[in-house]
Design an enzyme around this catalytic site. Structure first.
Site, PDB file in Angstrom:
ATOM      1  N   GLN A  10       0.830  -1.199   0.000  1.00 24.00           N
ATOM      2  CA  GLN A  10       0.000   0.000   0.000  1.00 24.00           C
ATOM      3  C   GLN A  10       0.871   1.257   0.000  1.00 24.00           C
ATOM      4  O   GLN A  10       1.926   1.284   0.611  1.00 24.00           O
ATOM      5  CB  GLN A  10      -0.904   0.012   1.226  1.00 24.00           C
ATOM      6  CG  GLN A  10      -1.901  -1.135   1.258  1.00 24.00           C
ATOM      7  CD  GLN A  10      -2.859  -1.026   2.416  1.00 24.00           C
ATOM      8  OE1 GLN A  10      -3.833  -0.299   2.378  1.00 24.00           O
ATOM      9  NE2 GLN A  10      -2.572  -1.760   3.479  1.00 24.00           N
ATOM     10  N   SER A  91       5.235  -5.823   2.948  1.00 25.01           N
ATOM     11  CA  SER A  91       3.911  -5.879   3.561  1.00 25.01           C
ATOM     12  C   SER A  91       2.949  -6.641   2.656  1.00 25.01           C
ATOM     13  O   SER A  91       3.158  -7.819   2.375  1.00 25.01           O
ATOM     14  CB  SER A  91       3.413  -4.456   3.854  1.00 25.01           C
ATOM     15  OG  SER A  91       2.183  -4.473   4.541  1.00 25.01           O
ATOM     16  N   LEU A  92       1.895  -5.982   2.183  1.00 27.73           N
ATOM     17  CA  LEU A  92       0.951  -6.627   1.267  1.00 27.73           C
ATOM     18  C   LEU A  92       1.653  -7.279   0.084  1.00 27.73           C
ATOM     19  O   LEU A  92       1.216  -8.314  -0.432  1.00 27.73           O
ATOM     20  CB  LEU A  92      -0.051  -5.592   0.756  1.00 27.73           C
ATOM     21  CG  LEU A  92      -0.902  -6.018  -0.438  1.00 27.73           C
ATOM     22  CD1 LEU A  92      -1.963  -7.003   0.001  1.00 27.73           C
ATOM     23  CD2 LEU A  92      -1.496  -4.819  -1.133  1.00 27.73           C
ATOM     24  N   ARG A 116      -8.458  -9.387   4.227  1.00 34.75           N
ATOM     25  CA  ARG A 116      -7.419  -8.813   5.084  1.00 34.75           C
ATOM     26  C   ARG A 116      -7.646  -7.319   5.271  1.00 34.75           C
ATOM     27  O   ARG A 116      -7.547  -6.794   6.376  1.00 34.75           O
ATOM     28  CB  ARG A 116      -6.056  -9.086   4.456  1.00 34.75           C
ATOM     29  CG  ARG A 116      -4.831  -8.599   5.233  1.00 34.75           C
ATOM     30  CD  ARG A 116      -3.572  -8.999   4.463  1.00 34.75           C
ATOM     31  NE  ARG A 116      -2.329  -8.677   5.151  1.00 34.75           N
ATOM     32  CZ  ARG A 116      -1.632  -7.560   4.954  1.00 34.75           C
ATOM     33  NH1 ARG A 116      -2.085  -6.642   4.111  1.00 34.75           N
ATOM     34  NH2 ARG A 116      -0.487  -7.366   5.600  1.00 34.75           N
ATOM     35  N   HIS A 200       0.551  -3.262  10.883  1.00 31.23           N
ATOM     36  CA  HIS A 200       1.704  -3.981  11.429  1.00 31.23           C
ATOM     37  C   HIS A 200       1.992  -3.683  12.897  1.00 31.23           C
ATOM     38  O   HIS A 200       3.018  -4.117  13.423  1.00 31.23           O
ATOM     39  CB  HIS A 200       2.955  -3.761  10.567  1.00 31.23           C
ATOM     40  CG  HIS A 200       2.810  -4.309   9.183  1.00 31.23           C
ATOM     41  ND1 HIS A 200       2.824  -5.658   8.928  1.00 31.23           N
ATOM     42  CD2 HIS A 200       2.603  -3.692   7.997  1.00 31.23           C
ATOM     43  CE1 HIS A 200       2.643  -5.844   7.626  1.00 31.23           C
ATOM     44  NE2 HIS A 200       2.503  -4.677   7.049  1.00 31.23           N
ATOM     45  N   GLN A 249       2.512 -11.932  10.096  1.00 31.55           N
ATOM     46  CA  GLN A 249       2.930 -10.727   9.382  1.00 31.55           C
ATOM     47  C   GLN A 249       2.043  -9.529   9.684  1.00 31.55           C
ATOM     48  O   GLN A 249       2.512  -8.396   9.766  1.00 31.55           O
ATOM     49  CB  GLN A 249       2.912 -11.018   7.874  1.00 31.55           C
ATOM     50  CG  GLN A 249       3.376  -9.879   7.000  1.00 31.55           C
ATOM     51  CD  GLN A 249       2.462  -9.634   5.826  1.00 31.55           C
ATOM     52  OE1 GLN A 249       1.250  -9.578   5.975  1.00 31.55           O
ATOM     53  NE2 GLN A 249       3.044  -9.488   4.654  1.00 31.55           N
TER      54      GLN A 249
END
Length: 322
Positions: A10, A91-92, A116, A200, A249
């Site tokens: 993102q 991340s994503l 998610r 996160h 994660q």
């Protein structure tokens, strides 16, 4: 000497992204159309027409960015026919990397990241959480500023993106205090990011548990490309371990510096950002200043052509490095 494809998360989205690539390569629209069918709404229309506020909603950004990364990957594979030795994601972007590596089926991944995004959105009431970038401080100083500012709430370092570039996240009030504490410690800048979800951070633990339940219904396969996780800068090969990783994660920091350093230590010298934007290519250059690496960002036909010309001597159709 090895090549790693890295996939953004993102923040790299923009209205109109991949329009030029779609004009030349039908697989881009085909990929978006398949994802739209899986979700029941038009992702391509959202990516091209926005509005930007709708595209920025995490439940929309996540599937759009995954599909954009997979579409770019498919363009590369059809045009070049070769594969890198390593994949990683920020991340994503780890979900996108796992699609490229054959661990996650595409439609499964699209539905998974939409879910998610929804559970992340619902984890913290709107306006009560956030994220901020801190520039010009060491990791230790950023962590100390967060500890000083917490005051019984949550504020944590969550993205170790580059030397002296750390993103923090948590409760809105604690986040504001941490920004001031960082400035008092000498930060060049501490600025809020346009996202209300404290990604996160430990505030995502409830969302992570829901994601773990959803992952139990998804089939994961062994990776066909070597996969390095940005959770702990370790390689993962076992599908069960990867499923556990994707659960962990969500409430764990992104250790991008450690991941790039680990890839460099095992011989990766060429990094290719696969998806819209050039954020990761810029971070890689900041992390490794040796002058011995090359970074490419695949986002339009000219950039893909340039990467093909530069890497054709290194990659072969079987996925290794010549």
């Amino acid at each position: 000497m090895s090549v790693a494809f890295v996939f953004p998360g993102q923040g790299s989205q923009s209205v109109g992204m991949l329009a030029g690539l779609a004009e030349r390569h039908p697989v881009v629209r085909e990929t978006f159309d398949a994802a739209s069918q899986a979700l029941g709404f038009d992702l391509w229309a959202l990516a091209q027409g926005g509005p930007a506020e709708a595209l920025a909603l995490t439940e929309n950004t996540q599937p759009v960015m995954l599909v954009a990364g997979v579409a770019t990957w498919r363009v590369w594979c059809l045009a070049e026919g070769s594969r890198p030795q390593w994949v990683a994601g920020h991340s994503l972007g780890e979900f996108t990397a796992l699609v490229a590596a054959g661990v996650l089926g595409f439609e499964d991944a699209v539905r998974l990241v939409r879910f998610r995004g929804e559970v992340m959105r619902d984890a913290v009431p709107d306006g009560q959480g956030g994220m901020a970038a801190v520039l010009g401080l060491s990791d230790a100083d950023v962590e100390a500023a967060c500890a000083e500012a917490a005051g019984g709430e949550v504020v944590e370092a969550v993205n170790y993106n580059a030397p002296q570039q750390v993103v923090i996240a948590g409760h809105a009030a604690a986040l504001k205090r941490a920004m001031e504490a960082a400035k008092a410690r000498g930060a060049k800048r501490a600025l809020p990011l346009p996202i209300s979800v404290p990604c996160h951070s430990s505030l995502m633990q409830g969302a992570a548990r829901q994601l773990r339940e959803r992952l139990q219904a998804v089939t994961l396969s062994a990776p066909t490309l070597r996969f390095m996780s940005s959770v702990d800068a370790q390689e993962y090969r076992d599908p069960a371990a990867i499923a556990d990783l994707l659960y962990r994660q969500l409430a764990s920091p992104v250790r991008w510096v450690s991941t790039i350093e680990a890839l460099r230590a095992i011989g990766v010298s060429q990094f290719v950002e696969c998806g819209p934007g050039k954020v990761l290519a810029g971070l890689v250059k900041r992390i490794d200043r040796s002058g011995e690496i090359s970074c490419f960002a695949l986002e339009d036909p000219p950039s893909i052509d340039a990467a093909r010309s530069a890497l054709v001597a290194m990659l072969d159709p079987s996925g290794g490095v010549r």
